[in-house]
Each structure stands twice: as C-alpha cells, then as structure tokens.
Design an enzyme around this catalytic site. Structure first.
Site, PDB file in Angstrom:
ATOM      1  N   GLU A 116      32.034  36.706  38.809  1.00  0.00           N
ATOM      2  CA  GLU A 116      33.489  36.847  37.148  1.00  0.00           C
ATOM      3  C   GLU A 116      33.300  36.197  36.184  1.00  0.00           C
ATOM      4  OE1 GLU A 116      33.033  40.010  37.385  1.00  0.00           O
ATOM      5  OE2 GLU A 116      32.770  41.434  39.139  1.00  0.00           O
ATOM      6  N   HIS A 139      41.840  38.502  37.797  1.00  0.00           N
ATOM      7  CA  HIS A 139      40.992  39.504  38.413  1.00  0.00           C
ATOM      8  C   HIS A 139      41.708  39.925  40.365  1.00  0.00           C
ATOM      9  CE1 HIS A 139      38.460  43.096  39.460  1.00  0.00           C
ATOM     10  NE2 HIS A 139      37.749  41.942  40.317  1.00  0.00           N
ATOM     11  N   HIS A 141      42.345  43.556  43.509  1.00  0.00           N
ATOM     12  CA  HIS A 141      42.390  45.288  43.771  1.00  0.00           C
ATOM     13  C   HIS A 141      42.712  45.528  44.394  1.00  0.00           C
ATOM     14  CE1 HIS A 141      37.872  43.446  44.607  1.00  0.00           C
ATOM     15  NE2 HIS A 141      37.344  43.176  43.569  1.00  0.00           N
ATOM     16  N   GLU A 169      61.196  49.797  34.049  1.00  0.00           N
ATOM     17  CA  GLU A 169      61.028  48.450  33.125  1.00  0.00           C
ATOM     18  C   GLU A 169      59.653  48.552  32.789  1.00  0.00           C
ATOM     19  OE1 GLU A 169      63.125  45.115  35.044  1.00  0.00           O
ATOM     20  OE2 GLU A 169      64.927  46.301  33.768  1.00  0.00           O
ATOM     21  N   HIS A 210      37.010  49.721  40.587  1.00  0.00           N
ATOM     22  CA  HIS A 210      36.950  48.825  40.987  1.00  0.00           C
ATOM     23  C   HIS A 210      38.421  47.903  40.949  1.00  0.00           C
ATOM     24  CE1 HIS A 210      34.811  44.982  40.783  1.00  0.00           C
ATOM     25  NE2 HIS A 210      35.686  44.789  41.087  1.00  0.00           N
TER      26      HIS A 210
HETATM   27  O1  2HA Z   1      34.370  38.266  43.123  1.00  0.00           O
HETATM   28  O2  2HA Z   1      36.012  40.494  42.675  1.00  0.00           O
HETATM   29  O3  2HA Z   1      35.207  41.626  41.144  1.00  0.00           O
HETATM   30  C1  2HA Z   1      34.789  39.579  44.097  1.00  0.00           C
HETATM   31  C2  2HA Z   1      35.063  40.501  43.180  1.00  0.00           C
HETATM   32  C3  2HA Z   1      34.401  40.679  41.981  1.00  0.00           C
HETATM   33 ZN    ZN Z   2      36.646  41.930  41.690  1.00  0.00          ZN
END
Ligand code: 2HA
Ligand code: ZN
Length: 270
Positions: A116, A139, A141, A169, A210
C-alpha cells in the site's frame, strides 16, 4: 553512530505494531504504517550516503523528494515486528521525484515496503499540505469499522454522524469526520490517489469492506484516532439491531463543540 534499535522512532514503531496486533486489527500481514523522519535524526543512526539498494515505486511524488520514512514491509506480520524489526521494517529515502525509494536500513531478507505504498505516500503529500506537522499514515483492519461498512450507509455525512452519536468524545477527537471510499482494488495507484483525495478533508478514511486509514502528527495520536472510531463502531454494532431509547442529539454535540473548542465538519450537524 547510535544504535538504531534504540531510536525513539524505532521503539515507537515496534510498540505500535505490537499494540495494533494485540488489538486484533492486523491479522496475518494485514495493515501497514509509514512514519516521516527528520534527516538530522536519521543521521544520528545511519550513514545516509550508504544506500543498500534502490526500489522503484511506480508513481511520482515530487513533494516527497529527499524525505525519509520508516515503513512496514510487504507481506510482513505486525505480530513479528518486535522479534525481528530489521526484517519487517525499512528506513527509506524518496528520490527521483518519488519514483525511487533508497533503502538505508532494514528489509534484510530482500523485502520491500508495503504493497500500500502508493496510498501511504500520496496520503502524506495530501496531509502535509493541510497540516505540516503530519508524520504518520496508518492502515489496519479493525473488525467493527469493517463490519459497519456491510450494514450502514456509506454516505460520509451519515457514517460520520452515526460514529459521533456512539460516544460523547467522538466529535471532539475527529471533528473533521470520517471519509469513505467504496470498495476498490487495494495496492494500486488508483486507490492511493482516491485515498489521498479523501485525506484532504479528513484524517480518517474508511476503505469499505476492507479497513481504515488514519493520519496524524505521531503514532500515538494516529492510533488513538483509529481506536476512538473503532470503539464507536463497536457500540454501533452492539446496538444497531436494538430499539434506540436514548441518543446523543445535535444539540448536545453543539455543547461539546463549545466546551472543547472544536468545530464539527461544516454541514454535518443540524
Ligand atoms: O498489507 O492490509 O491492504 C496488507 C494490507 C493490504
Ligand atoms: Zn489492508
């Protein structure tokens, strides 16, 4: 030369990736972080003339010329960063107008930066224009934010308002709200460009079905931003199917704006 494994930025990267893994946000190789570093700080730990290898990026980002980052590696597990930081992390310098990354430390198994990378670097460009103090793009999940994108409208105003309504909050922590991208193929320049566009107006960008991107001035702040949004999403997923007896009203949120001297995104409160 000081020991890079004791550098505050390294210690923080290791702690943050470990903590994110422990929160269940980064299963397997899920998630990635990039942290902008000062050249003078990097030079305390590394000879910046000693380039180990160069890695093409596949995009242009002239705004980042000469900038240094510590980045998580592609295919690497956050779970393992604390045990082998030199394999799972890399320190790079951007050159050739963004088209090349020079590896200065790490990725010792021949690896490279996260898949990414376009979304990270393009988001840094976008956030630095809004806030010169921005250093982090993160980033991951988180389960509840992800779950919410399956059952909630993806309209940015509605999505933001729902999160704000889940914890008192929230509007204080992310008054700029949450921007939302539809499902797109990850790892591409296209999703990178779309993420960066969304980063112009908010520090949180949800990738539907995602995960989420956060940006901020340091790892702690960016982690806290995602943590707060994820907490709100968790509450939403607990109550969405139940009758709502009480709620945070727009009037209450206006009181919070005044008390904490923040301003909710224009047009998002009635
Ligand atoms: O690298 O989360 O979006 C693994 C991820 C890709
Ligand atoms: Zn990801």
């Amino acid at each position: 030369m000081k020991n890079i494994l004791e550098a505050p930025f390294m210690v923080e990267m290791i702690r943050t990736t470990t903590n994110m893994y422990n929160h269940g946000w980064d299963e397997r190789n899920g998630g990635n972080i990039s942290l902008l570093l000062d050249e003078t700080v990097v030079q305390e730990y590394l000879n910046t003339d000693a380039v180990i290898r160069t890695i093409p990026t596949g995009f242009k980002a002239p705004e980042l010329e000469g900038k240094y980052f510590i980045v998580t590696g592609t295919g690497k597990y956050f779970k393992n960063v604390q045990y082998a930081p030199d394999v799972n992390l890399g320190v790079i310098r951007i050159t050739d107008g963004g088209e090349t990354a020079e590896l200065l430390w790490g990725f010792t198994d021949g690896g490279k930066f996260t898949s990414e990378f376009p979304a990270h670097m393009m988001s840094h460009v976008a956030r630095l224009k809004v806030d010169p103090a921005n250093r982090v793009v993160m980033h991951c999940h988180p389960a509840n934010l992800l779950a919410m994108t399956f059952v909630h409208s993806l309209d940015e105003r509605e999505f933001t308002r729902t999160l704000w309504q889940m914890c008192t909050e929230c509007i204080v922590v992310f008054p700029d709200g949450v921007n939302v991208l539809p499902w797109m193929l990850c790892g591409t320049n296209e999703i990178g460009e779309a993420t960066a566009e969304k980063m112009k107006t908010a520090r949180l960008v949800v990738w539907s079905l995602h995960g989420i991107y956060g940006a901020g001035k340091d790892l702690d702040e960016t982690f806290g931003l995602i943590e707060t949004a994820e907490k709100a999403a968790e509450i939403y997923m607990k109550i969405a199917h139940l009758p709502r007896v009480n709620t945070l009203t727009d009037e209450m949120m206006h009181q919070l704006e005044e008390r904490f001297n923040v301003k909710g995104r224009e047009g998002y409160l009635d």
